[in-house]
Motif scaffolding. Structure first.
Motif, PDB file in Angstrom:
ATOM      1  N   SER A  97      -0.351  13.864   2.922  1.00 20.23           N
ATOM      2  CA  SER A  97      -0.420  15.328   2.993  1.00 20.23           C
ATOM      3  C   SER A  97      -0.372  15.976   1.611  1.00 20.23           C
ATOM      4  O   SER A  97      -0.888  17.074   1.420  1.00 20.23           O
ATOM      5  N   ALA A  98       0.242  15.283   0.662  1.00 21.18           N
ATOM      6  CA  ALA A  98       0.311  15.787  -0.711  1.00 21.18           C
ATOM      7  C   ALA A  98      -0.995  15.560  -1.474  1.00 21.18           C
ATOM      8  O   ALA A  98      -1.117  15.958  -2.632  1.00 21.18           O
ATOM      9  N   GLY A  99      -1.955  14.888  -0.821  1.00 24.10           N
ATOM     10  CA  GLY A  99      -3.261  14.689  -1.431  1.00 24.10           C
ATOM     11  C   GLY A  99      -3.388  13.455  -2.307  1.00 24.10           C
ATOM     12  O   GLY A  99      -4.382  13.299  -3.013  1.00 24.10           O
ATOM     13  N   LEU A 100      -2.402  12.559  -2.255  1.00 29.86           N
ATOM     14  CA  LEU A 100      -2.475  11.350  -3.069  1.00 29.86           C
ATOM     15  C   LEU A 100      -3.461  10.351  -2.465  1.00 29.86           C
ATOM     16  O   LEU A 100      -3.710  10.366  -1.261  1.00 29.86           O
ATOM     17  N   THR A 101      -3.976   9.478  -3.293  1.00 28.64           N
ATOM     18  CA  THR A 101      -4.750   8.347  -2.795  1.00 28.64           C
ATOM     19  C   THR A 101      -3.742   7.296  -2.312  1.00 28.64           C
ATOM     20  O   THR A 101      -2.563   7.334  -2.688  1.00 28.64           O
ATOM     21  N   ALA A 102      -4.207   6.346  -1.540  1.00 27.61           N
ATOM     22  CA  ALA A 102      -3.317   5.275  -1.070  1.00 27.61           C
ATOM     23  C   ALA A 102      -2.758   4.497  -2.257  1.00 27.61           C
ATOM     24  O   ALA A 102      -1.589   4.101  -2.242  1.00 27.61           O
ATOM     25  N   GLU A 103      -3.574   4.283  -3.266  1.00 29.40           N
ATOM     26  CA  GLU A 103      -3.116   3.533  -4.440  1.00 29.40           C
ATOM     27  C   GLU A 103      -2.011   4.291  -5.169  1.00 29.40           C
ATOM     28  O   GLU A 103      -0.996   3.712  -5.558  1.00 29.40           O
ATOM     29  N   ASP A 104      -2.191   5.603  -5.375  1.00 27.13           N
ATOM     30  CA  ASP A 104      -1.157   6.406  -6.028  1.00 27.13           C
ATOM     31  C   ASP A 104       0.100   6.493  -5.162  1.00 27.13           C
ATOM     32  O   ASP A 104       1.214   6.475  -5.664  1.00 27.13           O
ATOM     33  N   ALA A 134       4.597  -3.121   1.801  1.00 24.73           N
ATOM     34  CA  ALA A 134       4.594  -1.658   1.617  1.00 24.73           C
ATOM     35  C   ALA A 134       3.199  -1.127   1.278  1.00 24.73           C
ATOM     36  O   ALA A 134       2.746  -0.150   1.898  1.00 24.73           O
ATOM     37  N   PRO A 135       2.477  -1.739   0.328  1.00 28.83           N
ATOM     38  CA  PRO A 135       1.126  -1.228   0.052  1.00 28.83           C
ATOM     39  C   PRO A 135       0.201  -1.310   1.265  1.00 28.83           C
ATOM     40  O   PRO A 135      -0.595  -0.393   1.507  1.00 28.83           O
ATOM     41  N   ARG A 136       0.318  -2.372   2.034  1.00 28.12           N
ATOM     42  CA  ARG A 136      -0.522  -2.521   3.236  1.00 28.12           C
ATOM     43  C   ARG A 136      -0.173  -1.452   4.274  1.00 28.12           C
ATOM     44  O   ARG A 136      -1.048  -0.911   4.946  1.00 28.12           O
ATOM     45  N   ALA A 137       1.106  -1.176   4.419  1.00 29.60           N
ATOM     46  CA  ALA A 137       1.535  -0.166   5.391  1.00 29.60           C
ATOM     47  C   ALA A 137       1.020   1.213   4.993  1.00 29.60           C
ATOM     48  O   ALA A 137       0.516   1.970   5.836  1.00 29.60           O
ATOM     49  N   ILE A 138       1.140   1.546   3.722  1.00 29.06           N
ATOM     50  CA  ILE A 138       0.637   2.839   3.252  1.00 29.06           C
ATOM     51  C   ILE A 138      -0.859   2.940   3.504  1.00 29.06           C
ATOM     52  O   ILE A 138      -1.349   3.948   4.028  1.00 29.06           O
ATOM     53  N   GLN A 139      -1.582   1.892   3.167  1.00 32.93           N
ATOM     54  CA  GLN A 139      -3.035   1.880   3.380  1.00 32.93           C
ATOM     55  C   GLN A 139      -3.373   2.092   4.849  1.00 32.93           C
ATOM     56  O   GLN A 139      -4.267   2.863   5.193  1.00 32.93           O
ATOM     57  N   ARG A 140      -2.646   1.427   5.712  1.00 35.59           N
ATOM     58  CA  ARG A 140      -2.934   1.512   7.151  1.00 35.59           C
ATOM     59  C   ARG A 140      -2.655   2.913   7.692  1.00 35.59           C
ATOM     60  O   ARG A 140      -3.430   3.444   8.478  1.00 35.59           O
ATOM     61  N   VAL A 141      -1.550   3.518   7.280  1.00 38.63           N
ATOM     62  CA  VAL A 141      -1.240   4.880   7.726  1.00 38.63           C
ATOM     63  C   VAL A 141      -2.297   5.848   7.184  1.00 38.63           C
ATOM     64  O   VAL A 141      -2.777   6.724   7.916  1.00 38.63           O
ATOM     65  N   PHE A 142      -2.673   5.685   5.924  1.00 38.25           N
ATOM     66  CA  PHE A 142      -3.720   6.534   5.352  1.00 38.25           C
ATOM     67  C   PHE A 142      -5.020   6.394   6.146  1.00 38.25           C
ATOM     68  O   PHE A 142      -5.702   7.378   6.411  1.00 38.25           O
ATOM     69  N   MET A 143      -5.364   5.173   6.515  1.00 37.08           N
ATOM     70  CA  MET A 143      -6.587   4.954   7.297  1.00 37.08           C
ATOM     71  C   MET A 143      -6.500   5.658   8.645  1.00 37.08           C
ATOM     72  O   MET A 143      -7.470   6.283   9.089  1.00 37.08           O
ATOM     73  N   GLU A 144      -5.342   5.572   9.293  1.00 39.36           N
ATOM     74  CA  GLU A 144      -5.189   6.242  10.592  1.00 39.36           C
ATOM     75  C   GLU A 144      -5.321   7.753  10.429  1.00 39.36           C
ATOM     76  O   GLU A 144      -6.025   8.413  11.190  1.00 39.36           O
ATOM     77  N   LEU A 145      -4.646   8.311   9.427  1.00 38.89           N
ATOM     78  CA  LEU A 145      -4.675   9.749   9.219  1.00 38.89           C
ATOM     79  C   LEU A 145      -6.072  10.249   8.853  1.00 38.89           C
ATOM     80  O   LEU A 145      -6.411  11.394   9.132  1.00 38.89           O
ATOM     81  N   SER A 146      -6.869   9.390   8.247  1.00 38.86           N
ATOM     82  CA  SER A 146      -8.224   9.759   7.828  1.00 38.86           C
ATOM     83  C   SER A 146      -9.285   9.391   8.880  1.00 38.86           C
ATOM     84  O   SER A 146     -10.480   9.557   8.623  1.00 38.86           O
ATOM     85  N   GLY A 147      -8.857   8.865  10.016  1.00 36.09           N
ATOM     86  CA  GLY A 147      -9.798   8.491  11.071  1.00 36.09           C
ATOM     87  C   GLY A 147     -10.636   7.277  10.726  1.00 36.09           C
ATOM     88  O   GLY A 147     -11.749   7.137  11.225  1.00 36.09           O
ATOM     89  N   GLN A 148     -10.107   6.379   9.881  1.00 39.63           N
ATOM     90  CA  GLN A 148     -10.886   5.227   9.436  1.00 39.63           C
ATOM     91  C   GLN A 148     -10.523   3.916  10.130  1.00 39.63           C
ATOM     92  O   GLN A 148     -11.080   2.879   9.785  1.00 39.63           O
ATOM     93  N   LEU A 149      -9.598   3.949  11.074  1.00 35.11           N
ATOM     94  CA  LEU A 149      -9.256   2.698  11.763  1.00 35.11           C
ATOM     95  C   LEU A 149     -10.355   2.325  12.741  1.00 35.11           C
ATOM     96  O   LEU A 149     -10.933   3.194  13.399  1.00 35.11           O
ATOM     97  N   PRO A 150     -10.647   1.056  12.842  1.00 37.26           N
ATOM     98  CA  PRO A 150     -11.693   0.627  13.785  1.00 37.26           C
ATOM     99  C   PRO A 150     -11.232   0.857  15.218  1.00 37.26           C
ATOM    100  O   PRO A 150     -10.044   0.826  15.516  1.00 37.26           O
ATOM    101  N   PRO A 151     -12.175   1.097  16.102  1.00 36.78           N
ATOM    102  CA  PRO A 151     -11.789   1.272  17.511  1.00 36.78           C
ATOM    103  C   PRO A 151     -11.218  -0.025  18.083  1.00 36.78           C
ATOM    104  O   PRO A 151     -11.562  -1.110  17.627  1.00 36.78           O
TER     105      PRO A 151
END
Length: 133
Positions: free
Chosen positions: A88-95, A115-132
């Motif tokens: 929500s703060a506009g960061l990239t997953a890497e940041d 932790a990095p994998r979890a952040i990436q996965r949540v970011f993907m969900e929030l961005s609608g990028q998770l596979p069906p």
């Protein structure tokens, strides 16, 4: 995760939870659907069960109690909340990975790798990028 299977033994009040529950391990979100994962943990907690068998955990652990499941549910909630805050703060997953503050969860097993994998996965969900599923 997309392929988890839970096995309930109602007479024994036992629930085998596969990878939906990991005892004293940082939430392993390699392939999970974070918000739905919380729903599964909430459903499991509401069941008439005394023993929750984790799919992974600390070697030698034999205490798969309601408290253990509650701790894992809370850890999963915290991970999702922190990743959501950073998204929500506009960061990239890497940041977000370098700025995340998971507090006491950082002492859990597999924290540094997961932790990095979890952040990436949540970011993907929030961005609608998770596979069906």
């Amino acid at each position: 995760t997309a392929g988890d299977l839970a096995v309930h033994l109602p007479e024994d009040r036992v629930l085998f939870m596969s990878e939906a529950y990991n005892d004293r391990v940082f939430p392993l979100m390699r392939s999970g659907y974070p918000s739905e994962w919380l729903d599964v943990l909430d459903e499991a907690a509401a069941m008439d069960v005394d023993t929750y068998i984790a799919g992974h955990g600390i070697r030698g652990s034999t205490d798969y109690s309601r408290d253990g499941l509650a701790n894992y549910r809370e850890a999963t909630r915290q991970v999702i909340a922190e990743a959501t805050r950073l998204h929500s703060a506009g960061l990239t997953a890497e940041d977000a990975t370098s700025r995340a503050d998971f507090g006491e969860l950082e002492a859990l097993a597999d924290y540094s790798s997961q932790a990095p994998r979890a952040i990436q996965r949540v970011f993907m969900e929030l961005s609608g990028q998770l596979p069906p599923r």
